[in-house]
Design an enzyme around this catalytic site. Structure first.
Site, short mmCIF file in Angstrom:
data_model
loop_
_atom_site.label_atom_id
_atom_site.label_comp_id
_atom_site.label_asym_id
_atom_site.label_seq_id
_atom_site.Cartn_x
_atom_site.Cartn_y
_atom_site.Cartn_z
N ARG A 45 -20.87 37.33 25.27
CA ARG A 45 -19.92 38.21 24.35
C ARG A 45 -18.98 38.50 25.28
NH1 ARG A 45 -19.83 41.90 27.74
NH2 ARG A 45 -18.95 42.96 26.13
N ASP A 236 -10.13 42.51 21.71
CA ASP A 236 -10.45 41.29 21.10
C ASP A 236 -9.22 40.68 20.40
OD1 ASP A 236 -13.05 43.05 21.15
OD2 ASP A 236 -13.72 41.13 21.21
O1 MRU Z 1 -18.90 42.70 20.46
P1 MRU Z 1 -18.61 42.19 21.92
O2 MRU Z 1 -19.59 42.86 22.95
O3 MRU Z 1 -18.26 40.76 22.03
O4 MRU Z 1 -17.16 43.22 21.99
C1 MRU Z 1 -16.63 43.13 23.16
C2 MRU Z 1 -15.35 44.14 23.32
O5 MRU Z 1 -14.94 44.84 22.46
C3 MRU Z 1 -14.62 43.93 24.67
O6 MRU Z 1 -14.05 45.36 24.98
C4 MRU Z 1 -13.59 43.02 24.45
O7 MRU Z 1 -14.08 41.77 23.84
C5 MRU Z 1 -12.93 42.79 25.62
S1 MRU Z 1 -13.55 41.96 26.91
C6 MRU Z 1 -12.81 41.74 28.34
#
Ligand code: MRU
Length: 348
Positions: A45, A236
């Protein structure tokens, strides 16, 4: 160094982030459906890491194609991209990576199929290598914002585990640490998936960086006490006007930071920009299963049958964002112009 994802002997190997920090287990994917499942179930993730996994999944999927002409090979490619593209909707790096792989097919469509497969594999490996270099550059551009003795609050995990290595938000922290600045980090636990508690705390401790874990509802207390000098988070997807989608709870942290006159920085690669969207209202927000809210580590914490909501991301309006740190430099308001200048030709 933490090895989030790698390609070894035509196998995609990744650390299983659902069982960290109790267990350090690596899973091996030999088939693109396994990679898609790993993204969907959050074995891997974090936006940039999802992008790398998507590219490697496509390379794996197309390697297995039996097609002997470009038309049939393109159909197989499209099917692999469809499956990978349906895993998670918010992190634009997933769709960016699919676009990068599609560009290879378009560029080399006159090559024999076996050579085209090699080109796709090479591009996937390159995306992984480039991601680490990009994060180091983000760190170099961002470390100026951290002064000796600062305490940085972060939310979720935007570290080595969320990327191919080094991290975006935590890349900024690492770069300042490597430059000899004394610093400490307050890590929000990040309910419900606990990326802060399980992953950020783990990887900062692994690197010997001073980290204190807090629950999400403690951020305001520490800001009010004057204990937080700056906030740095990842992203994201960033819309053309600078609105930032990041892990649920980021918006609340940004509003609190503004109230306390604390700078709020977003660190992300240019591949996280989605300049096709004029504002954050257009960013699709993933809704995950309510079980992740009603259960912690498989144990129920709520009355059986209770309704629970689980938007996995929120959007922080650009007015709360002090600056956006990328590998190409720092964007400041007004973001419409500064982000366009940084993105150049590479507009998602
Ligand atoms: O649901 P996730 O764990 O994939 O969410 C991750 C995040 O929100 C991070 O802050 C984002 O992807 C930036 S990672 C460098």
């Amino acid at each position: 160094m933490i090895n989030t994802i790698e390609w070894k002997d035509d196998i995609v190997r990744m650390i299983d982030q659902t069982v960290l920090p109790e267990r350090e287990v690596y899973i091996e994917c030999t088939d693109y459906n396994q990679v898609a499942d790993a993204i969907r179930t959050m074995i891997i993730r974090g936006a940039p890491a999802i992008g790398v996994a998507a590219a490697m999944g496509i390379a794996l999927g197309t390697m297995a194609s039996q097609a002997d002409n470009i038309q049939n090979f393109s159909q197989d490619f499209d099917e692999v991209c469809r499956v990978i593209g349906e895993t998670r909707p918010t992190a634009v790096n997933l769709f960016w990576a699919i676009g990068q792989m599609r560009a290879i097919i378009q560029k080399y469509n006159s090559l024999p199929i076996n050579q085209l497969k090699d080109k796709l594999k090479q591009r996937a490996l390159e995306i992984r290598e480039q991601d680490i270099a990009i994060n180091r550059n983000i760190g170099q551009h961002g470390r100026q914002f951290i002064k000796d003795g600062d305490c940085i609050l972060t939310h979720c995990n935007a570290g080595a585990l969320a990327t191919a290595g080094y991290g975006t938000a935590l890349g900024v922290v690492r770069a300042a640490h490597e430059a000899g600045k004394r610093l400490s980090v307050l890590a929000d636990e990040t309910r419900p998936f606990l990326q802060g508690a399980r992953l950020t705390a783990w990887e900062l401790m692994h690197d010997g960086i001073d980290v204190t874990l807090i629950t999400d509802n403690m951020a305001g207390y520490f800001m009010q006490q004057g204990k937080v000098n700056l906030v740095v988070v990842g992203a994201d997807r960033i819309a053309g006007n600078g609105d930032v989608a990041n892990k649920i709870g980021t918006y609340s942290v940004a509003v609190l930071a503004k109230e306390h006159n604390i700078p709020f920085y977003v660190a992300a690669p240019v591949s996280t920009l989605d300049l096709s969207l004029s504002s954050g209202d257009e960013i699709p927000i993933e809704q995950r299963t309510s079980d992740e809210v009603t259960h912690v580590q498989g144990k129920s914490i709520a009355p059986k049958g209770v309704k629970a909501a689980h938007p996995a991301f929120d959007v922080t309006p650009a007015r709360y964002v002090t600056a956006i740190i990328t590998e190409r430099g720092v964007a400041r308001p007004a973001y419409v112009d500064s982000l366009k200048a940084l993105a150049g030709e590479d507009i998602n």
